[in-house]
Scaffold this active site. Structure first.
Site, PDB file in Angstrom:
ATOM      1  N   SER A 113      46.322  16.586  50.026  1.00 21.54           N
ATOM      2  CA  SER A 113      45.211  17.356  49.529  1.00 21.54           C
ATOM      3  C   SER A 113      43.915  16.542  49.381  1.00 21.54           C
ATOM      4  CB  SER A 113      45.569  17.956  48.168  1.00 21.54           C
ATOM      5  OG  SER A 113      45.802  16.939  47.204  1.00 21.54           O
ATOM      6  N   LYS A 146      37.601  12.255  44.200  1.00 23.49           N
ATOM      7  CA  LYS A 146      38.188  13.568  44.508  1.00 23.49           C
ATOM      8  C   LYS A 146      37.685  14.561  43.464  1.00 23.49           C
ATOM      9  CE  LYS A 146      42.742  15.632  45.497  1.00 23.49           C
ATOM     10  NZ  LYS A 146      44.191  15.367  45.658  1.00 23.49           N
ATOM     11  N   SER A 186      49.759  13.316  48.925  1.00 24.38           N
ATOM     12  CA  SER A 186      48.363  13.740  49.105  1.00 24.38           C
ATOM     13  C   SER A 186      47.342  12.620  49.252  1.00 24.38           C
ATOM     14  CB  SER A 186      47.931  14.631  47.939  1.00 24.38           C
ATOM     15  OG  SER A 186      48.464  15.911  48.087  1.00 24.38           O
TER      16      SER A 186
END
Lengths: 98, 472
Positions: free
Chosen positions: B138, B63, B162
């Site tokens: 996210s 990420k 997330s």
């Protein structure tokens, strides 16, 4: 119940946080704040008399004193490598005293 | 292909890494899941140094809030679009030592503040199962890359859900262990008391292997735990005979999607058939409805403080002006997207001294009551379970949600419980609703990841959805 706030209120608040909001963005916040206020009533309705705030999930200590020895350092060059403006080994900003 | 399958054939690691890179490039047009491609040549050249590592030759995506030395790390925000870290996050070092090869930095909601992955400065991430649908957020880029079979493992972070929600939307395993189990050092923060690091994988066993690599005390993260790291894979047997499982009634009652409920019930029947003891339990409904507003306050208040350093002076995309103050204002105005600025405004509202007691502190008190409520359930049960979301991934332009409904407050957001408590929590694929994947979420007791993974394996055995391909 929270008091309903207007566009000017949120624009002033944003300025304190060091950014601006457009009229449209401030208007969005005014509308979203109305929904948030109803949600906050659900929060305020909970009886928390005598309840301590919970700051972290666990209260077992995970912080320990260590020897005061230098470790994990970065060089001056590395520290400055992401700054847009550097002068003589310092972060540079516009002159403060004129 | 799973991590475990790759480890059986390390002789072809280089070939597989190059294939992953090619797939990553090919997927970008459709998925838009990658912010930065990483050239693996140098890492491949050093592969021999990591022989026998638990991730030897495994291509991995990170990420884009994971700091990587010398590689751009933007957190999908304009304000950090030129930021190149001078250090690696602890998990990057651990994975590299285990032989992982990083091939991409994955898109995310800006600064991890969102649940749709539509707010990245590089544009929305699309769901591999249907490009008109969101991947969820996210950590949507990471979820999409694992679901599309580009990589068998991707790192995510989870502050509200997330990892676990995008895992459900994309049909992969999404796992966040206990708070403190994995170091957060070097992860660009959102909300320090709620942030967790975790993984997306294509099987439960791969999640276990990943945890073994990532877990452990790190003196650079003062909240990381000193409890010993276990051999998680050894515990993943799928043996649930006599295990006690609680079904969260409040969540089930708030879901109206029949296909989701049907998949969920099939899993429950399967668990019973394997000898698990399953009961339906009800949590205090008032507390569950207060979960989202309490989260919203705590997360945004902490985020406002955490991101006060993003001012364009020491790092970040500076916008020039006449004074230092104007530099900061212009940098932050142009650098943050509208959603982020809105959340900061709400956060600072909660922190005003006149609001702090009745809002922020009240949220923290309610957090304690919610944690006590969850602990009450887990005193009698090994895990509690519920559908991870009320249905499949919404369309990218879907704005139909009613933010005051039970469906939204409870069914869509119950996984925040795992962040409030810090307890380990995993989403595992359980089937399809209207052609889109849906997942089941399981949450266990603090630091009992082995038990959680063991029961999650039983779910995977029941559904047969291990390493399943998009379109299966």
């Amino acid at each position: 119940m929270e008091e309903i706030k207007d566009q000017a209120y949120f624009k002033a608040l944003a300025r304190k946080l060091m950014f601006e909001l457009t009229d449209e963005e401030a208007d969005d916040i005014v509308q979203e704040f109305k929904t948030l206020c109803v949600q906050l009533q659900l929060l305020e309705a909970i009886d928390t008399t005598g309840v301590e705030p919970m700051v972290y999930p666990f209260e077992t200590p995970t912080v320990y004193l260590r020897e005061d020895e230098e470790n994990h350092t970065i060089s001056q060059e590395e520290a400055l490598s992401n700054a847009s403006k550097v002068v003589q080994g310092h972060f540079s900003v516009p002159r403060v005293v004129k | 292909m799973t991590i475990l399958e790759m480890l059986k054939d390390t002789a072809h690691a280089e070939e597989r890494i190059l294939e992953a890179v090619q797939k990553a490039h090919e997927s970008q047009k459709d998925l838009n899941a990658i912010v930065t491609f990483i050239d693996p040549a140098e890492q491949i050249a050093h592969l021999n140094e990591h022989k026998g590592g638990l991730l030897e030759g495994v291509p991995v995506a990170l990420k884009d809030n994971v700091n990587t030395k010398g590689i751009k790390t933007t957190a999908s925000s304009r304000i950090l679009e030129n930021y190149i870290p001078v250090f690696d996050a602890t998990i990057v070092k651990k994975m590299r030592e285990a032989g992982a090869v990083f091939i991409a930095k994955a898109s995310m909601d800006e600064l991890a503040m969102g649940g749709t992955n539509t707010t990245s400065v590089t544009g929305p991430v699309r769901n591999p199962h249907n490009l008109e649908c969101m991947a969820g957020g996210s950590s949507g880029g990471s979820a999409a890359l694992v679901a599309a079979g580009v990589v068998p493992m991707a790192i995510g972070s989870d502050t509200g859900d997330s990892i676990r929600k995008p895992a459900s939307f994309c049909g992969v395993v999404g796992f966040k262990p206990t708070y403190g189990r994995i170091s957060r050092y070097g992860i660009i923060p959102y909300s320090s008391s709620l942030d967790h690091v975790g993984v997306f994988t294509r099987s439960v066993k791969d999640a276990a292997v990943s945890l073994e690599v990532l877990a452990g005390r790190d003196d650079h993260d003062m909240t990381s735990s000193s409890l010993p790291v276990e051999h998680y894979l050894d515990a993943v047997k799928g043996d649930v005979a006599g295990k006690k499982i609680a079904v969260l009634k409040n969540v089930i009652d708030a879901i109206d999607d029949e296909a989701t409920l049907h998949c969920f019930n099939d899993v429950i029947e399967g668990l019973k058939a394997k000898g698990a003891i399953v009961d339906v339990v009800e949590m205090n409904e008032d507390l569950l409805k207060a979960l989202l507003p309490a989260y919203y306050l705590i997360a945004n208040c902490e985020a406002t403080a955490n991101h006060s350093n993003l001012d364009g002076i020491r790092f970040g995309n500076r916008v020039d002006a006449e004074t230092s103050e104007e530099i900061m204002i212009k940098t932050r105005t142009e650098g943050f997207g509208p959603l982020i600025r809105k959340r900061f405004v709400i956060g600072s509202y909660g922190l005003f001294w006149e609001n702090q007691e009745k809002l922020f502190r009240q949220a923290q008190r309610v957090r304690r009551l919610i944690v006590e409520e969850v602990s009450r359930v887990l005193k009698d049960y090994d895990v509690y379970v519920a559908p991870a979301a009320p249905g499949g991934a919404p369309k990218l332009d879907d704005t139909s949600r009613d933010e005051l409904s039970d469906k939204y407050l409870v069914a869509d957001n119950h996984m925040i419980l795992g962040n409030f408590t810090g307890y380990p929590s995993i989403t595992v694929p359980m089937g399809l609703s209207d052609g889109m994947p849906v997942g089941i979420n399981l949450t266990g007791r603090a630091f009992e990841e082995s038990e959680l993974l063991n029961i999650a394996q039983a779910v995977e055995d029941i559904t047969g959805l291990c390493d399943s391909k998009v379109g299966d």
